[in-house]
Structures are given as structure tokens and as C-alpha cells.
Design an enzyme around this catalytic site. Structure first.
Site, PDB file in Angstrom:
ATOM      1  N   HIS A 192      31.585 -24.092   2.868  1.00  0.00           N
ATOM      2  CA  HIS A 192      31.866 -24.742   1.583  1.00  0.00           C
ATOM      3  C   HIS A 192      32.411 -26.132   1.831  1.00  0.00           C
ATOM      4  CE1 HIS A 192      33.363 -25.450  -2.465  1.00  0.00           C
ATOM      5  NE2 HIS A 192      32.521 -24.504  -2.826  1.00  0.00           N
TER       6      HIS A 192
ATOM      7  N   ASP B 212      28.962 -16.931  -3.162  1.00  0.00           N
ATOM      8  CA  ASP B 212      27.602 -16.403  -3.293  1.00  0.00           C
ATOM      9  C   ASP B 212      27.269 -15.309  -2.291  1.00  0.00           C
ATOM     10  OD1 ASP B 212      26.776 -17.952  -5.444  1.00  0.00           O
ATOM     11  OD2 ASP B 212      26.410 -19.679  -4.160  1.00  0.00           O
TER      12      ASP B 212
HETATM   13  N1  CMC Z   1      25.411 -21.831   8.636  1.00  0.00           N
HETATM   14  C1  CMC Z   1      25.439 -22.485   9.832  1.00  0.00           C
HETATM   15  N2  CMC Z   1      26.020 -23.685  10.020  1.00  0.00           N
HETATM   16  C2  CMC Z   1      26.582 -24.268   8.950  1.00  0.00           C
HETATM   17  C3  CMC Z   1      26.592 -23.660   7.677  1.00  0.00           C
HETATM   18  C4  CMC Z   1      25.974 -22.403   7.547  1.00  0.00           C
HETATM   19  N3  CMC Z   1      25.957 -21.779   6.354  1.00  0.00           N
HETATM   20  N4  CMC Z   1      27.224 -24.461   6.793  1.00  0.00           N
HETATM   21  C5  CMC Z   1      27.597 -25.546   7.480  1.00  0.00           C
HETATM   22  N5  CMC Z   1      27.221 -25.426   8.784  1.00  0.00           N
HETATM   23  C6  CMC Z   1      27.486 -26.394   9.871  1.00  0.00           C
HETATM   24  C7  CMC Z   1      26.554 -27.576   9.745  1.00  0.00           C
HETATM   25  O1  CMC Z   1      25.388 -27.396  10.507  1.00  0.00           O
HETATM   26  C8  CMC Z   1      27.415 -28.701  10.262  1.00  0.00           C
HETATM   27  O2  CMC Z   1      27.389 -28.643  11.671  1.00  0.00           O
HETATM   28  P1  CMC Z   1      27.538 -30.012  12.536  1.00  0.00           P
HETATM   29  O3  CMC Z   1      28.949 -30.491  12.284  1.00  0.00           O
HETATM   30  O4  CMC Z   1      27.338 -29.541  13.941  1.00  0.00           O
HETATM   31  O5  CMC Z   1      26.499 -30.962  12.040  1.00  0.00           O
HETATM   32  C9  CMC Z   1      28.835 -28.318   9.831  1.00  0.00           C
HETATM   33  O6  CMC Z   1      28.811 -26.886   9.664  1.00  0.00           O
HETATM   34  C10 CMC Z   1      29.247 -28.950   8.494  1.00  0.00           C
HETATM   35  O7  CMC Z   1      28.224 -28.663   7.526  1.00  0.00           O
HETATM   36  P2  CMC Z   1      27.806 -29.668   6.380  1.00  0.00           P
HETATM   37  O8  CMC Z   1      26.465 -29.300   5.897  1.00  0.00           O
HETATM   38  O9  CMC Z   1      27.998 -31.076   6.857  1.00  0.00           O
HETATM   39  O10 CMC Z   1      28.928 -29.349   5.308  1.00  0.00           O
HETATM   40  P3  CMC Z   1      28.865 -29.680   3.766  1.00  0.00           P
HETATM   41  O11 CMC Z   1      30.245 -29.662   3.272  1.00  0.00           O
HETATM   42  O12 CMC Z   1      28.075 -30.914   3.557  1.00  0.00           O
HETATM   43  O13 CMC Z   1      27.999 -28.465   3.149  1.00  0.00           O
HETATM   44  C11 CMC Z   1      27.409 -26.349   2.246  1.00  0.00           C
HETATM   45  C12 CMC Z   1      28.544 -27.361   2.508  1.00  0.00           C
HETATM   46  C13 CMC Z   1      27.921 -25.275   1.315  1.00  0.00           C
HETATM   47  C14 CMC Z   1      26.228 -27.065   1.567  1.00  0.00           C
HETATM   48  C15 CMC Z   1      26.963 -25.742   3.595  1.00  0.00           C
HETATM   49  O14 CMC Z   1      28.047 -25.049   4.189  1.00  0.00           O
HETATM   50  C16 CMC Z   1      25.759 -24.817   3.441  1.00  0.00           C
HETATM   51  O15 CMC Z   1      24.615 -25.272   3.464  1.00  0.00           O
HETATM   52  N6  CMC Z   1      26.005 -23.472   3.261  1.00  0.00           N
HETATM   53  C17 CMC Z   1      24.929 -22.553   3.001  1.00  0.00           C
HETATM   54  C18 CMC Z   1      24.509 -22.622   1.534  1.00  0.00           C
HETATM   55  C19 CMC Z   1      25.529 -21.981   0.612  1.00  0.00           C
HETATM   56  O16 CMC Z   1      25.999 -20.872   0.849  1.00  0.00           O
HETATM   57  N7  CMC Z   1      25.825 -22.669  -0.500  1.00  0.00           N
HETATM   58  C20 CMC Z   1      26.721 -22.158  -1.550  1.00  0.00           C
HETATM   59  C21 CMC Z   1      27.964 -22.969  -1.676  1.00  0.00           C
HETATM   60  S1  CMC Z   1      29.212 -22.107  -2.637  1.00  0.00           S
HETATM   61  C22 CMC Z   1      28.568 -21.973  -4.242  1.00  0.00           C
HETATM   62  C23 CMC Z   1      28.572 -23.252  -4.973  1.00  0.00           C
HETATM   63  O17 CMC Z   1      29.636 -23.693  -5.447  1.00  0.00           O
HETATM   64  O18 CMC Z   1      27.505 -23.798  -5.137  1.00  0.00           O
END
Ligand code: CMC
Length: 390
Positions: free
Chosen positions: A269, A326
Site C-alpha cells: 500500500h 483487498d
Molecule cells: N508484490 C511484489 N512486490 C511489490 C508489491 C507486490 N504486491 N507491491 C510493491 N512491491 C514492490 C515494488 O516492486 C517496489 O520494489 P522496488 O523498490 O524494488 O522497485 C516496492 O515494493 C515499492 O512498490 P511501488 O509500486 O513503488 O509502491 P507504490 O506505493 O507506488 O504502490 C501499490 C502501491 C498498492 C500500487 C503496490 O503495492 C501494488 O501494486 N500492490 C498490488 C496491487 C494491490 O493490491 N492494490 C490494492 C491497493 S489497496 C486498495 C486501494 O485502496 O485501492
């Protein structure tokens, strides 16, 4: 960069002030209007939470009954809207239908002057909260080929929705109290979450003075993405793909591999770096609901094993990746009989309350049009070359 900062993804930019929802991501705290989400989940109801988010205070008994009456009054949709819905192909994704149909409400309620008056703005907010379940159920029934089920206004908000979804002609549909309570809880947890992508979209569109139904339609489109609300659908699809507990380690390895686009859906998140308080509540509810409904779903064992291994893995620990709201919600929706393609629609019904509460707040606050800047990194100035010279 001149006088502005470069912040792709808005990781460090506050675009508004708000009195509605408070999150402390480090400590895993979520409060609506100051009330902890844990207390609201245990003691309140979705409609009461809707009133709280819209009005700022919990209602008195009389205020609640007036609010419930108002919402119930607006549950019907214009019959022409059913004609619109019937024009979609039967296998249209319900989120695509929702974005189109909710946007089309702007064609029914379009008097611009209305929106300059706070009573009319509140009316628009109530209309949307009231009509979302009716539209969602109509989209599902169109896919199933079932005739329209009109809202039964003697039922409560969640009972009415379950009835519109699942009542089949010639069969008496009895709404289970456990299902109603579970749905109510999920709706409370999803009702608002400050400036997430879809709410920011609603505010950005709202900042132009656009029609509120068009603002919410834009929010629905933003919510659909798998990085946002579409994650609940993606989690179930992922669990099906994993298929068996013995395959969990292999998928965990894939999620850690930077060269593999696979991510653990329902994990991570932007704001919560400790745990998502909604996920803790949902996890517990998931066990209870499956037990109450007598559902034995092997996906639950799979999800728990996935969570256990991920939480012990250095990659997930170091990056502070925890299950989010989720991760378990889809297992509950599945137990209640919702098809996977409707999961994000459920999120949209609940989040409509947050969207309209934030839109109302924005409408009552002097607001500048949302207009981010960019860092230009294209070609420097150059002269046009005639076609025969290229
Ligand atoms: N599985 C594996 N690696 C992950 C995941 C994951 N679910 N989420 C983040 N990472 C890694 C990502 O690869 C990155 O690694 P690095 O630093 O080596 O590049 C690091 O963690 C930071 O990730 P980010 O994408 O830069 O973080 P963000 O804050 O931009 O994204 C997120 C947050 C929720 C989009 C992301 O964690 C994700 O894609 N999660 C899966 C989708 C999901 O469950 N979304 C629902 C969010 S909660 C409901 C809502 O409010 O919508």
C-alpha cells in the site's frame, strides 16, 4: 524545475485540506471524522457511516431515520436507464457498464444552477448513494439475462441490494442476516480512504466544475485499475492461478523477481507501511462469515498460506508489504455469491459515499482548478521541415 517540484505518483504532495478521513500509515490508523475504523466496523452500519462522512457527525435517531428515508426515496432509476443498460453486450465488464451508466445520470440531472446550491448538492450526493446498488444489480442481471428487479423499499440498504442481485423469478429469495451484516461491514471499510487515486480523480474533475455524476463516473474508471480497486478481482484470479498450497512458494519467488511483472495482488500500500487496519478486520470477518454461511473454501487456506509465507520473507518485510483491504474481501464476496467480475463494483458502491462526501467538501471550499505541471524532456526548439525535404 523553477518554482514547482517534481513528484510523480504524488508521493509527497497534498492537493487539498480535508476534515473527512485521517490515516497514519506508519501506525496503521484509519479514522472517519475522528472515529476509529475498528469502532465503526463493530458498532455502526453503512448508512450511519455514510451520514457521518457526509455530515461530519453521527446522526441522532431522528436524523438517521430522515436520512434512511431520503436514501430509500431515491433508489429507483429512470426506466430509460434500463434501456441504456440493455444495449450493452451480455459479457461487458460490469465496471465498464457502471462507468457509462453512472456517467449517463449527468444527462438526467443536468441543471448546472442546481449545483450552486448546497441543498441541491446534497440531493445529488444522496441520489448517487441510493442509485448505485440499483444500477450495479441491473448490470449484473443484464449479464445473466434476468428481468429487472426493482428496489424493494421495505428492505434495508444492503438487504435491498442482495435482493436486487440474486432474486430470481419463481423462486422466493430469502436474504441471510449473516450476508447482510458481512456486506454492511465491507461497505463500511471501503467507504472512504482520503486522497486515493479514484477520490483524487473525483476531486480533479470536480475542480473544473463538472457535473457531479460525471465526476463519480471518472472515479469509477480510476477505481477499476488492478493497482487500485481492481485488486480484489485480481486477488481471486491470482489465487485461482496459484491453484494449490504447494505452489505458493513458487509464486512468492515470482513476486520478488524484478524481471517478472507478477506482483502479489492484495499486498502493499502506498500509505500503510505497518499494516492496513481494514485488512485485519476483514481477515477476522472472513473466518466468521465462512463459518456462519457454512462455506468451506480452499482459497481461504491458500490465502492464509500465502500471507504466512510472505510475512516471513525478507523481501516483503524489508519493503513493508502487508496484506491490504483487498486481500480477503474477495473471499467474502465469493462466499456471498458475487461473481468475481462484480467485486470491484462492490468497492465502487461503498466508495461512492467517500467520493460524494469529498466532492461536497470541495464544493463548499474555495477551490482552484487542479492543474499539475510537468518536467518537459522532449526536443529543444527546431524548425519545421517541408514534407518533400524529410
Ligand atoms: N508484490 C511484489 N512486490 C511489490 C508489491 C507486490 N504486491 N507491491 C510493491 N512491491 C514492490 C515494488 O516492486 C517496489 O520494489 P522496488 O523498490 O524494488 O522497485 C516496492 O515494493 C515499492 O512498490 P511501488 O509500486 O513503488 O509502491 P507504490 O506505493 O507506488 O504502490 C501499490 C502501491 C498498492 C500500487 C503496490 O503495492 C501494488 O501494486 N500492490 C498490488 C496491487 C494491490 O493490491 N492494490 C490494492 C491497493 S489497496 C486498495 C486501494 O485502496 O485501492
Amino acid at each position: 524545475l523553477g518554482y514547482f517540484t517534481y513528484d510523480p505518483g504524488f508521493t509527497a504532495t497534498a492537493a487539498c485540506t480535508s476534515e473527512i478521513t485521517f490515516i497514519d500509515g506508519g501506525q496503521g490508523i484509519l479514522r472517519y471524522r475522528g472515529y476509529p475504523i475498528e469502532q465503526l466496523a463493530e458498532k455502526s452500519s453503512f448508512l450511519e457511516v455514510a451520514y457521518l462522512l457526509l455530515q461530519g457527525e453521527l446522526p441522532s435517531a431522528e436524523e438517521y431515520s430522515d436520512f434512511e428515508r431520503d436514501i430509500t426515496y431515491h433508489t429507483m432509476v429512470n426506466e430509460q436507464l434500463n434501456t441504456f443498460i440493455s444495449g450493452f453486450h451480455y459479457d461487458a465488464h460490469p465496471m465498464a457498464m457502471m462507468a457509462g451508466v453512472v456517467g449517463s445520470l449527468a444527462a438526467f440531472y443536468h441543471d448546472r444552477l442546481d449545483m450552486e446550491d448546497s441543498a441541491h448538492r446534497m440531493l445529488a450526493a444522496k441520489r448517487m448513494i441510493a442509485k448505485m446498488p440499483t444500477i450495479a444489480a441491473a448490470c449484473y442481471r443484464h449479464h445473466m439475462g434476468w428481468p429487472t428487479a426493482y428496489p424493494q423499499n421495505n428492505l434495508s440498504y444492503c438487504e435491498r441490494f442482495l435482493h436486487m442481485m440474486f432474486s430470481v423469478p419463481a423462486e422466493e429469495y430469502k436474504v441471510s442476516p449473516s450476508a447482510v451484516r458481512a456486506l454492511d461491514l465491507l461497505f463500511i471499510l471501503h467507504a472512504d480512504h482520503e486522497q486515493n487515486a479514484s477520490t483524487s480523480t473525483v476531486r480533479l474533475v470536480g475542480s473544473t466544475g463538472a457535473n457531479p455524476y460525471a465526476c463519480v463516473a471518472a472515479g469509477i474508471s480510476a477505481l477499476w485499475g488492478p493497482a487500485h480497486g481492481g485488486a480484489n478481482e485480481a486477488v481471486l484470479n491470482m489465487l485461482h492461478e496459484i491453484g494449490d498450497v504447494k505452489n505458493v512458494p513458487q509464486f512468492i519467488e515470482r513476486a520478488k523477481d524484478r524481471n517478472d511483472p507478477f506482483r502479489l495482488m492484495g499486498f502493499g500500500h502506498r500509505v500503510y507501511k505497518n499494516y492496513d487496519p481494514r485488512a485485519s478486520i476483514i481477515r477476522k470477518a472472513c473466518h466468521e462469515v465462512l463459518q456462519e454461511l457454512g462455506v468451506d473454501d480452499p482459497l481461504m487456506d491458500l490465502a492464509m498460506e500465502l500471507e504466512r509465507i510472505a510475512l516471513e520473507d525478507d523481501y516483503f518485510v524489508e519493503k513493508k508489504l502487508y496484506p491490504n483491504v483487498d486481500f480477503y474481501s474477495g473471499i467474502i464476496y465469493k462466499a456471498l455469491g458475487f461473481p468475481v467480475s462484480m467485486f470491484t463494483v462492490m468497492f465502487a458502491i461503498a466508495r461512492t459515499v467517500g467520493w460524494v462526501a469529498q466532492w461536497l467538501e470541495q464544493s463548499e471550499t474555495p477551490t482552484k482548478i487542479g492543474r499539475p505541471r510537468q518536467v518537459y524532456n522532449g526536443p529543444v526548439a527546431r524548425d519545421y521541415v517541408a514534407l518533400d525535404k524529410r
